[in-house]
Design an enzyme around this catalytic site. Structure first.
Site, PDB file in Angstrom:
ATOM      1  N   GLU A 214       0.825  -1.216   0.000  1.00 56.30           N
ATOM      2  CA  GLU A 214       0.000   0.000   0.000  1.00 56.30           C
ATOM      3  C   GLU A 214       0.861   1.269   0.000  1.00 56.30           C
ATOM      4  OE1 GLU A 214      -2.774  -0.495   3.254  1.00 56.30           O
ATOM      5  OE2 GLU A 214      -3.508  -2.404   2.455  1.00 56.30           O
ATOM      6  N   GLU A 322      -5.185  -8.065  -0.458  1.00 58.62           N
ATOM      7  CA  GLU A 322      -5.982  -7.735   0.724  1.00 58.62           C
ATOM      8  C   GLU A 322      -7.347  -7.248   0.274  1.00 58.62           C
ATOM      9  OE1 GLU A 322      -4.711  -5.379   4.095  1.00 58.62           O
ATOM     10  OE2 GLU A 322      -2.615  -5.842   3.669  1.00 58.62           O
TER      11      GLU A 322
END
Length: 671
Positions: A214, A322
């Site tokens: 991320e 995710e």
């Protein structure tokens, strides 16, 4: 890890059973991985580590072969945290309690090494916590699953956790940085844990390693606004080369996984891509933090399609690394099945290999895997029973493929200085890595000038001191080019190096957009980014000087976008936030955000004005952002303003408003 910083519902407001679970299901995995399908000559695989163990190569081949034949379900910390058990025993699992089977993918985290997550222990010795992580990997393997390892690394500069974004950490842990040795020591622990994860026969268990995830977001110290894309790329490359080449870890596949959303545009996704030589798995993270399945579903499918397309082009494995229902309450009782049906309906998105949801940490925290009695359990049971979802019992032949590794050709990259790094001293060190072969000659040159020689040092870099010619000091930048002769071939790399100090802004100023010398890339690197938008310098729309900021938003993939700049300042002597703003006449809304004293404060602004005007927002009128429920009632007073850490500008899609537009900003400052 799901981020709690943003909640899309707040932005929308701104714009206006166990037995049944274990029932029979038809598996699509068995036919895809039968011994017959594995017969024949060894399958060549092109992976990051061409000396990877046979099992690691076989795992990569299995994931490639599995595309379009079913999506593996994964769960973080499945055996160590849950709502249905308190003491981990290696068998208890919320997934098993829900559907009678274990996940196909088990997720773990390096926080175990620091004793911050079970079964690591706070106060445990280094050896004990290393052994704990190794044990987790063995447990996942024994339950028939595939293991992945994410990395929430501590801030090596301040000693605090991964959410502490101060200190420009990446530059400090790259070679030559003050904290480089500390970073190496951390990687040493990772290497010991992964190498120590072995089956009873001594075989090293393959692991998908997913560091620095991320990174396009701003919530981690390795994220946007806290490092440059070039620094991130070199950090990822260094990590791979250190584990693979220095520490001899050969049971890892490497995953790259930015966060949503990209609106299906690969430009943002690839902005900090380390390169095909350093990535096996193209990942993607996205949590549904909105009020319903749309437009999140549309955004996810569009981005997953993009990721699969990129993976196909690069011979990589695509994965939904995710995902999760991010609300604090159940808002859609068919959430799992609607997500699955949306992904299955797209011919490319359905080729994702696995999708992993986050940990069930228990207590009052949300459940990403429903447990008996949870409102989403019936839907999760239906998700499990769909033939296209694969759990541990559905996996066959994961490590059976006979493979051979395609040998990596010689590769050169400039390690330091990184592209657009600023050199303020009279001398800096040039470092070059050449793998896997040795070079007969390595040189560097500046602006095409006379080459200087670089020599192999004790750390495995070709390095040398670059004394910057005083005649160049008045140049805003130079081009540094490195070259190596390897097996009769010439390999090159280059970087733009910025020279001299940047003129500092007055106290209280966030940006006047004059310090980027007209370079849109430098501008974009200085800012954080949430969801799809483009930042450029505007010479036509500004308050003063040569440039203002043009913020081109795109709501086709999300209901809001955000950009911001890290700030480390004391604003207690000021009373308001001021900026020049030219809206686009749309019914979309905006919010100015100040992160101060650990609290997110915001102030709403319209985008209806198209003439351009000064806006002054008194600090007394800022309120805690709606999603920051932990600080409801907080006041943006002098005590909070003494520690301002970020300024952000968010734009939100209004009802029936334009989905694209451009907003102009200039002279952001506290007054």
């Amino acid at each position: 890890m799901p981020r709690s910083l943003l909640n899309r519902r707040a932005f929308i407001l701104l714009g206006a059973t166990v037995a049944a679970a274990a029932g029979a299901r038809t598996s699509v995995a068995a036919a895809a991985t039968s011994p017959t399908a594995l017969a024949g000559a060894p399958t060549p695989v092109r992976i990051v580590d061409d000396r990877a163990t046979p099992a690691t190569r076989a795992l990569f081949a299995y994931l490639k072969r599995q595309q379009g034949r079913g999506i593996l379900f994964g769960h973080q910390h499945d055996l160590t945290y849950g709502f249905t058990f308190t003491t981990p025993d290696g068998k208890a699992s919320d997934t098993r309690a829900a559907v009678g089977d274990y996940p196909a993918v088990f997720g773990w985290d390096t926080l175990i090494l620091d004793g911050d997550e079970r079964p690591g222990a706070e106060g445990g010795t280094e050896a004990e916590n290393i052994a704990a992580l190794s044990r987790c990997i063995r447990l996942g393997d024994a339950r028939g699953g595939i293991n992945t390892l994410s990395a929430h690394l501590p801030n090596f500069v301040t000693g605090r956790d991964f959410y502490d974004t101060t200190g420009r950490v990446v530059g400090q842990i790259l070679p030559g940085g003050a904290k480089h040795a500390d970073f190496n020591a951390f990687l040493d622990r990772v290497a010991k844990a992964v190498k120590g994860a072995r089956r009873p026969d001594g075989t090293a268990i393959p692991v998908v390693f997913r560091p620095f995830h991320e990174n396009n977001g701003a919530w981690f110290w390795w994220g946007a606004g806290h490092t440059t894309s070039a620094e991130f790329i070199e950090l990822f490359r260094y990590t791979v080369e250190y584990l693979r080449d220095t520490r001899g870890v050969h049971n890892l596949l490497y995953a790259y996984s930015p966060n949503s959303s990209f609106g299906g545009d690969p430009t943002g996704y690839l902005k900090s891509y380390p390169g095909d030589r350093f990535v096996d798995i193209l990942g993607y993270d996205s949590y549904d933090e909105g009020a319903g399945p749309t437009p999140w579903l549309d955004s996810v499918v569009k981005d997953l399609t993009m990721v699969v397309r990129l993976a196909n082009e690069r011979d990589k494995v695509p994965a939904f690394t995710e995902f999760g229902e991010g609300g604090t309450e159940v808002r859609n009782p068919q959430w799992f099945t609607q997500l699955l049906q949306a992904v299955k309906a797209d011919p490319l998105a359905r080729r994702m290999t696995y999708m992993l949801t986050w940990a069930n940490f228990g207590g009052t925290k949300r459940a990403y895997v429903p447990y008996p009695g949870h409102p989403l359990l019936p839907d999760f049971v239906a998700y499990h029973q769909d033939p296209y979802t694969l759990f541990a019992a559905d996996l066959h032949g994961v490590y059976s493929a006979r493979t051979t590794a395609v040998r990596n050709a010689p590769f050169l990259h400039l390690v330091t200085p990184t592209d657009r790094q600023r050199a303020t001293a009279s001398q800096t060190t040039v470092r070059v890595r050449v793998t896997p072969a040795k070079a007969s000659r390595v040189t560097y040159s500046v602006n095409g000038g006379r080459p200087g020689r670089l020599r192999l040092d004790a750390d495995g870099f070709y390095s040398g001191a670059w004394s910057i010619d005083p005649a160049l000091r008045n140049n805003p930048s130079v081009t540094l080019t490195v070259s190596a002769q390897v097996d009769g071939r010439t390999l090159t790399d280059s970087a733009v190096v910025l020279l001299g100090e940047v003129a500092s802004l007055p106290a209280g100023w966030v940006d006047d957009f004059e310090g980027y010398a007209g370079d849109d890339t430098a501008l974009s690197e200085a800012y954080t980014h949430v969801n799809s938008h483009t930042l450029t310098l505007s010479a036509d729309h500004k308050s003063s000087g040569s440039y203002g900021l043009a913020y081109a938003y795109d709501f086709t993939g999300a209901e809001y976008t955000g950009t911001g700049k890290p700030v480390d300042a004391d604003w207690s002597a000021f009373i308001s936030l001021a900026l020049w703003l030219r809206g686009d006449g749309s019914a979309n809304g905006g919010a100015l955000q100040i992160v101060a004293g650990g609290v997110d404060f915001w102030y709403q602004v319209p985008l209806s004005d198209t003439s351009g005007q000064e806006i002054r927002a008194p600090f007394s009128e800022f309120t805690p952002a709606p999603w920051d429920t932990a600080h409801a009632g907080a006041v943006l007073d002098a005590s909070h303003l003494a520690k301002v850490t970020a300024f952000n500008l968010y734009l939100v899609h209004g009802s029936d408003a334009a989905t694209r537009g451009v907003v102009y900003v200039d002279n952001i400052r506290a007054e």
